[in-house]
Design a protein around this motif. Structure first.
Motif, PDB file in Angstrom:
ATOM      1  N   VAL A  57     163.984 -11.205   5.022  1.00 30.83           N
ATOM      2  CA  VAL A  57     162.764 -10.371   5.566  1.00 30.83           C
ATOM      3  C   VAL A  57     163.041 -10.822   6.828  1.00 30.83           C
ATOM      4  N   VAL A  58     162.594  -9.850   8.114  1.00 30.63           N
ATOM      5  CA  VAL A  58     162.339 -10.133   9.346  1.00 30.63           C
ATOM      6  C   VAL A  58     160.886  -9.452   9.653  1.00 30.63           C
ATOM      7  N   ILE A  59     160.260 -10.181  10.340  1.00 31.67           N
ATOM      8  CA  ILE A  59     158.714  -9.761  10.569  1.00 31.67           C
ATOM      9  C   ILE A  59     158.455 -10.082  11.918  1.00 31.67           C
ATOM     10  N   ARG A  60     157.461  -9.390  12.623  1.00 35.17           N
ATOM     11  CA  ARG A  60     157.009  -9.569  14.002  1.00 35.17           C
ATOM     12  C   ARG A  60     155.709  -9.065  14.076  1.00 35.17           C
ATOM     13  N   GLN A  61     154.720  -9.755  14.601  1.00 30.37           N
ATOM     14  CA  GLN A  61     153.232  -9.410  14.722  1.00 30.37           C
ATOM     15  C   GLN A  61     152.887  -9.014  16.117  1.00 30.37           C
ATOM     16  N   SER A  62     152.068  -8.132  16.421  1.00 31.63           N
ATOM     17  CA  SER A  62     151.700  -7.712  17.859  1.00 31.63           C
ATOM     18  C   SER A  62     150.297  -7.333  17.616  1.00 31.63           C
ATOM     19  N   GLY A  63     149.186  -8.345  17.996  1.00 31.82           N
ATOM     20  CA  GLY A  63     147.868  -8.103  17.722  1.00 31.82           C
ATOM     21  C   GLY A  63     147.511  -7.928  16.135  1.00 31.82           C
ATOM     22  N   THR A  64     146.977  -6.871  15.581  1.00 27.37           N
ATOM     23  CA  THR A  64     146.519  -6.976  14.300  1.00 27.37           C
ATOM     24  C   THR A  64     147.575  -5.803  13.466  1.00 27.37           C
ATOM     25  N   LEU A  65     148.970  -5.800  14.282  1.00 28.78           N
ATOM     26  CA  LEU A  65     149.905  -4.817  13.432  1.00 28.78           C
ATOM     27  C   LEU A  65     151.230  -5.909  13.333  1.00 28.78           C
ATOM     28  N   LEU A  66     151.653  -5.898  11.907  1.00 34.64           N
ATOM     29  CA  LEU A  66     152.627  -6.446  11.472  1.00 34.64           C
ATOM     30  C   LEU A  66     153.738  -5.478  11.196  1.00 34.64           C
ATOM     31  N   THR A  67     154.927  -5.758  11.860  1.00 34.77           N
ATOM     32  CA  THR A  67     156.273  -4.614  11.495  1.00 34.77           C
ATOM     33  C   THR A  67     157.087  -5.609  10.939  1.00 34.77           C
ATOM     34  N   TYR A  68     157.666  -5.084   9.755  1.00 38.54           N
ATOM     35  CA  TYR A  68     158.431  -5.961   8.903  1.00 38.54           C
ATOM     36  C   TYR A  68     159.565  -5.162   8.255  1.00 38.54           C
ATOM     37  N   GLU A  73     155.017  -3.836   0.909  1.00 40.31           N
ATOM     38  CA  GLU A  73     153.847  -4.270   1.329  1.00 40.31           C
ATOM     39  C   GLU A  73     153.057  -5.332   0.389  1.00 40.31           C
ATOM     40  N   ALA A  74     153.193  -4.916  -0.736  1.00 43.79           N
ATOM     41  CA  ALA A  74     152.337  -5.433  -1.781  1.00 43.79           C
ATOM     42  C   ALA A  74     153.083  -7.269  -1.838  1.00 43.79           C
ATOM     43  N   ALA A  75     154.317  -7.266  -1.593  1.00 44.66           N
ATOM     44  CA  ALA A  75     154.925  -8.642  -1.434  1.00 44.66           C
ATOM     45  C   ALA A  75     154.346  -9.335  -0.282  1.00 44.66           C
ATOM     46  N   LEU A  76     154.484  -8.468   0.811  1.00 45.93           N
ATOM     47  CA  LEU A  76     154.004  -9.147   2.187  1.00 45.93           C
ATOM     48  C   LEU A  76     152.566  -9.535   1.994  1.00 45.93           C
ATOM     49  N   ILE A  77     151.836  -8.786   1.615  1.00 46.50           N
ATOM     50  CA  ILE A  77     150.173  -9.287   1.358  1.00 46.50           C
ATOM     51  C   ILE A  77     150.113 -10.422   0.578  1.00 46.50           C
ATOM     52  N   ARG A  78     150.736 -10.642  -0.711  1.00 46.28           N
ATOM     53  CA  ARG A  78     150.627 -11.616  -1.507  1.00 46.28           C
ATOM     54  C   ARG A  78     151.153 -12.991  -0.946  1.00 46.28           C
ATOM     55  N   TYR A  79     152.459 -12.753  -0.426  1.00 48.08           N
ATOM     56  CA  TYR A  79     153.108 -13.919   0.220  1.00 48.08           C
ATOM     57  C   TYR A  79     152.379 -14.611   1.324  1.00 48.08           C
ATOM     58  N   PHE A  80     151.711 -13.891   2.162  1.00 45.17           N
ATOM     59  CA  PHE A  80     151.051 -14.462   3.305  1.00 45.17           C
ATOM     60  C   PHE A  80     149.577 -14.581   2.932  1.00 45.17           C
TER      61      PHE A  80
END
Length: 303
Positions: A57-68, A73-80
């Motif tokens: 997985v690769v992920i970056r945050q800019s303010g309130t936006l996560l780009t991954y 999306e469900a896995a992202l929400i659960r993991y973090f």
């Protein structure tokens, strides 16, 4: 770049999905991944490379936006833990000035939901060493025993199952640089390999029973058990104590001592105080206090 995730792309493609954070539910990617709760992520610039559900997985945050890329999306929400009401969690920990100040300075730090088996091995590796060494041990293990996996975030190696680790030849374990931990990891892998329901059984137990059960694994002492229950089982009432947390609790709350050695009795005193004082989300309080450790100890020592 770590061996278990070797991206085939140098940046996120323009077609990568995004996730917009709710303004009242803060999340800060950098401290969440760098605070020492998880060890299979590495950063390059503003981009993080790691694994979720054993996929690169690769992920970056800019303010309130996560780009991954690399997970749903469900896995992202659960993991973090993005489905956790963080503000309510911190309020529930009580009216405490130290915690409130730490929460302001580190707003958005969340506890990751780790896989119990990977978390167990990670914290067996984490004893008496540095984070770079922990990362190196896990990289070595994944590259030597994990299946190769690939996806939109690149290629890498999955975390090996318990039966695979148990069957790993001695020379391979030695090459992983486990040191004295090799025996603990081998015997624990053997125990988990023949007990498919171990994590489900522990998850259903009362906390103290689950803690005793965790400490039946070779090499798992009180602190390691508390860490695994917090990070691998989301038992947020857990309150692990290391030298930093001990210093915070002594300096700010008058609990414990500053003696050279943290004894089992003192560990138990601090742990139980933390659980009583901060309640069902003592683990979140511990993480925020730990993140603010240098400020807390420096400021309060001069009072």
């Amino acid at each position: 770049m770590s061996e278990h995730v070797v991206p085939e792309i140098s940046c996120l493609p323009s077609t990568s999905p995004t996730y917009r954070l709710s303004p009242d539910q803060p999340f800060d990617l950098d401290p969440t991944l760098s605070c020492g709760q998880v060890f299979r992520w590495e950063r390059s610039g503003s981009t993080w490379y790691g694994a979720i559900d054993n996929k690169p997985v690769v992920i970056r945050q800019s303010g309130t936006l996560l780009t991954y890329a690399g997970c749903s999306e469900a896995a992202l929400i659960r993991y973090f833990g993005l489905d956790v009401d963080l503000e309510a969690v911190l309020r529930s920990a009580g009216d405490d000035g130290y915690l409130e100040a730490a929460a302001r300075r580190h707003r958005g730090l969340r506890i990751i939901r780790q896989d119990p088996w990977e978390c167990l091995v990670s914290y067996l590796c984490a004893q008496n060493t540095s984070i770079p060494h922990i990362q190196r041990m896990l990289r070595n293990l994944c590259s030597r025993a994990g299946e190769e996996v690939c996806g939109p975030a690149g290629t890498g190696h999955a975390f090996p199952a318990a039966e695979v680790v148990a069957a790993l030849p001695a020379e391979e374990k030695k090459a992983c640089a486990f040191g004295y931990r090799a025996g603990y990891i081998h015997r624990t892998a053997e125990a988990v390999a023949v007990d498919a329901q171990w994590s489900e059984r522990i998850r259903e137990m009362e906390y103290e029973d689950a803690r005793r059960e965790m400490m039946r694994f070779p090499g798992v002492g009180p602190k390691v058990a508390d860490c695994i229950l917090l990070f691998g089982f989301q038992r947020y009432e857990s309150f692990p104590v290391d030298v930093w947390v001990r210093s915070i609790m002594h300096t700010c709350y008058g609990v414990g001592s500053q003696a050279r050695t943290l004894t089992p009795k003192e560990y138990e005193t601090i742990r139980r105080f933390g659980q009583r004082y901060f309640g069902l989300y003592a683990g979140y309080a511990q993480e925020y206090l730990f993140a603010d450790r240098e400020h807390l100890i420096r400021v309060n020592r001069v009072k």
